[in-house]
Design a protein around this motif. Structure first.
Motif, PDB file in Angstrom:
ATOM      1  N   GLN A   1     -34.466 -24.913 -45.586  1.00 16.90           N
ATOM      2  CA  GLN A   1     -34.089 -26.311 -45.761  1.00 16.90           C
ATOM      3  C   GLN A   1     -34.771 -27.227 -44.758  1.00 16.90           C
ATOM      4  OE1 GLN A   1     -29.887 -26.038 -45.349  1.00 16.90           O
ATOM      5  NE2 GLN A   1     -29.525 -25.452 -47.462  1.00 16.90           N
ATOM      6  N   VAL A   2     -34.922 -26.781 -43.502  1.00 16.05           N
ATOM      7  CA  VAL A   2     -35.291 -27.727 -42.451  1.00 16.05           C
ATOM      8  C   VAL A   2     -36.578 -27.397 -41.733  1.00 16.05           C
ATOM      9  CG1 VAL A   2     -32.875 -28.260 -42.046  1.00 16.05           C
ATOM     10  CG2 VAL A   2     -33.979 -26.516 -40.662  1.00 16.05           C
ATOM     11  N   ALA A   3     -37.215 -26.261 -41.990  1.00 14.13           N
ATOM     12  CA  ALA A   3     -38.380 -25.887 -41.198  1.00 14.13           C
ATOM     13  C   ALA A   3     -39.620 -25.719 -42.057  1.00 14.13           C
ATOM     14  CB  ALA A   3     -38.094 -24.604 -40.420  1.00 14.13           C
ATOM     15  N   ALA A   4     -39.753 -26.531 -43.093  1.00 17.01           N
ATOM     16  CA  ALA A   4     -40.923 -26.425 -43.943  1.00 17.01           C
ATOM     17  C   ALA A   4     -41.619 -27.775 -44.073  1.00 17.01           C
ATOM     18  CB  ALA A   4     -40.516 -25.911 -45.327  1.00 17.01           C
ATOM     19  N   PRO A   5     -42.178 -28.307 -42.944  1.00 18.20           N
ATOM     20  CA  PRO A   5     -42.802 -29.622 -43.009  1.00 18.20           C
ATOM     21  C   PRO A   5     -43.981 -29.671 -43.959  1.00 18.20           C
ATOM     22  CG  PRO A   5     -43.278 -28.519 -40.919  1.00 18.20           C
ATOM     23  CD  PRO A   5     -42.235 -27.716 -41.614  1.00 18.20           C
ATOM     24  N   SER A   6     -44.601 -28.500 -44.283  1.00 18.64           N
ATOM     25  CA  SER A   6     -45.732 -28.518 -45.193  1.00 18.64           C
ATOM     26  C   SER A   6     -45.326 -29.049 -46.566  1.00 18.64           C
ATOM     27  CB  SER A   6     -46.316 -27.110 -45.319  1.00 18.64           C
ATOM     28  OG  SER A   6     -45.346 -26.218 -45.828  1.00 18.64           O
ATOM     29  N   GLN A   7     -44.029 -28.917 -46.919  1.00 14.60           N
ATOM     30  CA  GLN A   7     -43.552 -29.453 -48.184  1.00 14.60           C
ATOM     31  C   GLN A   7     -43.338 -30.959 -48.108  1.00 14.60           C
ATOM     32  OE1 GLN A   7     -40.030 -27.292 -49.241  1.00 14.60           O
ATOM     33  NE2 GLN A   7     -41.029 -25.291 -49.183  1.00 14.60           N
ATOM     34  N   ARG A   8     -43.303 -31.489 -46.895  1.00 16.07           N
ATOM     35  CA  ARG A   8     -43.121 -32.925 -46.655  1.00 16.07           C
ATOM     36  C   ARG A   8     -41.857 -33.460 -47.303  1.00 16.07           C
ATOM     37  NH1 ARG A   8     -45.107 -32.911 -42.387  1.00 16.07           N
ATOM     38  NH2 ARG A   8     -44.931 -35.177 -42.340  1.00 16.07           N
ATOM     39  N   GLU A   9     -40.832 -32.649 -47.394  1.00 14.90           N
ATOM     40  CA  GLU A   9     -39.533 -33.139 -47.854  1.00 14.90           C
ATOM     41  C   GLU A   9     -38.587 -33.092 -46.661  1.00 14.90           C
ATOM     42  OE1 GLU A   9     -36.362 -31.478 -50.934  1.00 14.90           O
ATOM     43  OE2 GLU A   9     -38.037 -32.513 -51.902  1.00 14.90           O
ATOM     44  N   LEU A  10     -38.188 -34.251 -46.200  1.00 14.05           N
ATOM     45  CA  LEU A  10     -37.386 -34.363 -44.994  1.00 14.05           C
ATOM     46  C   LEU A  10     -35.936 -33.972 -45.283  1.00 14.05           C
ATOM     47  CD1 LEU A  10     -37.485 -35.383 -41.997  1.00 14.05           C
ATOM     48  CD2 LEU A  10     -36.789 -37.626 -42.892  1.00 14.05           C
ATOM     49  N   ALA A  11     -35.390 -33.078 -44.482  1.00 10.54           N
ATOM     50  CA  ALA A  11     -33.981 -32.714 -44.621  1.00 10.54           C
ATOM     51  C   ALA A  11     -33.128 -33.734 -43.881  1.00 10.54           C
ATOM     52  CB  ALA A  11     -33.741 -31.314 -44.067  1.00 10.54           C
ATOM     53  N   ILE A  12     -32.166 -34.326 -44.569  1.00 10.52           N
ATOM     54  CA  ILE A  12     -31.202 -35.231 -43.956  1.00 10.52           C
ATOM     55  C   ILE A  12     -29.903 -34.458 -43.801  1.00 10.52           C
ATOM     56  CG2 ILE A  12     -29.912 -37.387 -44.202  1.00 10.52           C
ATOM     57  CD1 ILE A  12     -32.920 -37.706 -43.648  1.00 10.52           C
ATOM     58  N   LEU A  13     -29.516 -34.214 -42.558  1.00  8.89           N
ATOM     59  CA  LEU A  13     -28.377 -33.362 -42.239  1.00  8.89           C
ATOM     60  C   LEU A  13     -27.178 -34.228 -41.863  1.00  8.89           C
ATOM     61  CD1 LEU A  13     -30.319 -30.840 -39.942  1.00  8.89           C
ATOM     62  CD2 LEU A  13     -30.038 -30.770 -42.439  1.00  8.89           C
ATOM     63  N   ALA A  14     -26.043 -33.984 -42.484  1.00  3.65           N
ATOM     64  CA  ALA A  14     -24.837 -34.758 -42.189  1.00  3.65           C
ATOM     65  C   ALA A  14     -23.622 -33.877 -42.457  1.00  3.65           C
ATOM     66  CB  ALA A  14     -24.783 -36.033 -43.037  1.00  3.65           C
ATOM     67  N   PHE A  15     -22.458 -34.390 -42.113  1.00  4.15           N
ATOM     68  CA  PHE A  15     -21.209 -33.657 -42.281  1.00  4.15           C
ATOM     69  C   PHE A  15     -20.156 -34.622 -42.795  1.00  4.15           C
ATOM     70  CE2 PHE A  15     -22.125 -35.014 -38.019  1.00  4.15           C
ATOM     71  CZ  PHE A  15     -21.004 -35.705 -37.608  1.00  4.15           C
ATOM     72  N   HIS A  16     -19.070 -34.089 -43.311  1.00  6.69           N
ATOM     73  CA  HIS A  16     -18.047 -34.939 -43.929  1.00  6.69           C
ATOM     74  C   HIS A  16     -17.302 -35.705 -42.844  1.00  6.69           C
ATOM     75  CE1 HIS A  16     -15.446 -36.217 -47.191  1.00  6.69           C
ATOM     76  NE2 HIS A  16     -14.393 -35.966 -46.432  1.00  6.69           N
ATOM     77  N   ARG A  17     -17.521 -37.009 -42.794  1.00 13.74           N
ATOM     78  CA  ARG A  17     -16.872 -37.874 -41.815  1.00 13.74           C
ATOM     79  C   ARG A  17     -16.771 -39.282 -42.399  1.00 13.74           C
ATOM     80  NH1 ARG A  17     -18.930 -39.557 -35.676  1.00 13.74           N
ATOM     81  NH2 ARG A  17     -16.944 -40.435 -34.993  1.00 13.74           N
ATOM     82  N   PRO A  18     -15.827 -39.495 -43.317  1.00 11.87           N
ATOM     83  CA  PRO A  18     -15.714 -40.818 -43.934  1.00 11.87           C
ATOM     84  C   PRO A  18     -15.307 -41.868 -42.901  1.00 11.87           C
ATOM     85  CG  PRO A  18     -13.847 -39.391 -44.549  1.00 11.87           C
ATOM     86  CD  PRO A  18     -14.819 -38.540 -43.803  1.00 11.87           C
ATOM     87  N   PRO A  19     -15.825 -43.092 -43.038  1.00 16.39           N
ATOM     88  CA  PRO A  19     -16.640 -43.588 -44.156  1.00 16.39           C
ATOM     89  C   PRO A  19     -18.149 -43.450 -43.923  1.00 16.39           C
ATOM     90  CG  PRO A  19     -16.039 -45.417 -42.756  1.00 16.39           C
ATOM     91  CD  PRO A  19     -15.415 -44.187 -42.125  1.00 16.39           C
ATOM     92  N   TYR A  20     -18.571 -42.827 -42.796  1.00 16.40           N
ATOM     93  CA  TYR A  20     -19.995 -42.733 -42.504  1.00 16.40           C
ATOM     94  C   TYR A  20     -20.729 -41.830 -43.479  1.00 16.40           C
ATOM     95  CZ  TYR A  20     -18.333 -44.465 -37.974  1.00 16.40           C
ATOM     96  OH  TYR A  20     -17.728 -45.188 -36.983  1.00 16.40           O
TER      97      TYR A  20
END
Length: 284
Positions: free
Chosen positions: A38-57
């Motif tokens: 998910q997070v260590a394949a920059p060659s794919q150039r798809e940025l992983a956005i990592l978050a967790f359940h914390r409403p309302p953020y």
């Protein structure tokens, strides 16, 4: 006419390299392998956005990511033409990932920019300006206070305070807590659980972002009746308020990409957004 054949016992160098790479990937435990993909394949150039359940953020309901900070980041990355995907991950694991994996091509929205985090992460321009933080007290504990209700008075009142372990409350508040001799209990539970602990009389007080405390109380009339918010504003305000939140990114996100993100923040989010949809609840 005869077809030529390579001896089966002499694999090519490319074949050996591919086999070694596959063996290394398959040797990882399944959760670690999935995280690496998910997070260590920059060659794919798809940025992983990592978050967790914390409403309302940030919210994750039945696998669907939402929350006003995730929505803001989507707008920014779409404007910057940066492909991305959103992945749920606990906050401590996010920090550990950035500390341990210098190639992590990933960002996490909504973090404070601190000196400690500068050691292992890059930070975007601000994506949000907080409302002032708030103390959350059991209503009966708030009524028993004899000293002033500023932060100093609260810390000196002998209240049983519980805070979320591993979280920063912003540099000014972190420093005030470090200087105080008030006993502070640290919990790995999320903020919704901390409010339940207050309501059940296990603790007297916690500190929380006003947006989050407001949303959690809005969702529970029982907690709204049992607890009281005391925003740290006016004479109670801390130096440096309000705090700003940023995208915290792994070192695998290069400086050129960070500049594209900052340019998109300036173009899309404008002058330091705040969440105008969060209204303070009526207190009993």
């Amino acid at each position: 006419m005869h077809a030529s054949h390579c001896p089966p016992c002499l694999p090519t160098f490319a074949g050996l390299a591919l086999a070694a790479a596959l063996w290394c990937l398959l040797a990882l435990p399944a959760p670690a392998r999935a995280e690496a993909e998910q997070v260590a394949a920059p060659s794919q150039r798809e940025l992983a956005i990592l978050a967790f359940h914390r409403p309302p953020y940030y919210t994750f309901d039945h696998g669907v990511a939402g929350g006003f900070l995730i929505d803001a980041v989507r707008r920014v990355l779409d404007a910057a033409h940066i492909p991305y995907h959103v992945t749920e991950m606990p906050p401590k694991r996010i920090v550990a990932l950035f500390e341990q994996n210098v190639t992590a091509y990933a960002c996490s929205p909504g973090w404070y920019h601190t000196r400690e985090r500068d050691q292992f992460a890059r930070f975007s321009a601000p994506i949000y300006r907080n409302q002032p933080p708030t103390a959350v007290l059991r209503a009966d504990a708030a009524h028993r206070l004899t000293e002033g209700k500023g932060l100093t008075g609260l810390l000196a009142a002998g209240l049983r305070m519980v805070l979320r372990d591993g979280f920063s409350y912003g540099p000014a508040l972190d420093e005030a807590l470090a200087r105080s001799r008030a006993p502070v209990y640290r919990s790995t539970s999320d903020n919704a659980a901390l409010l339940e602990m207050l309501a059940s009389d296990r603790y007297d007080m916690t500190l929380m972002e006003q947006e989050e405390a407001t949303e959690l109380l809005r969702r529970s009339p029982r907690l709204l009746q049992a607890l009281q918010l005391l925003p740290l504003v006016g004479p109670n305000a801390l130096p440096g308020q309000p705090q700003t939140r940023h995208l915290m990114c792994g070192r695998g996100v290069d400086e050129a990409t960070m500049r594209r993100i900052d340019d998109a923040i300036a173009a899309v989010l404008g002058d330091m957004p705040d969440d105008t949809t969060v209204a303070a609840p009526a207190m009993p």
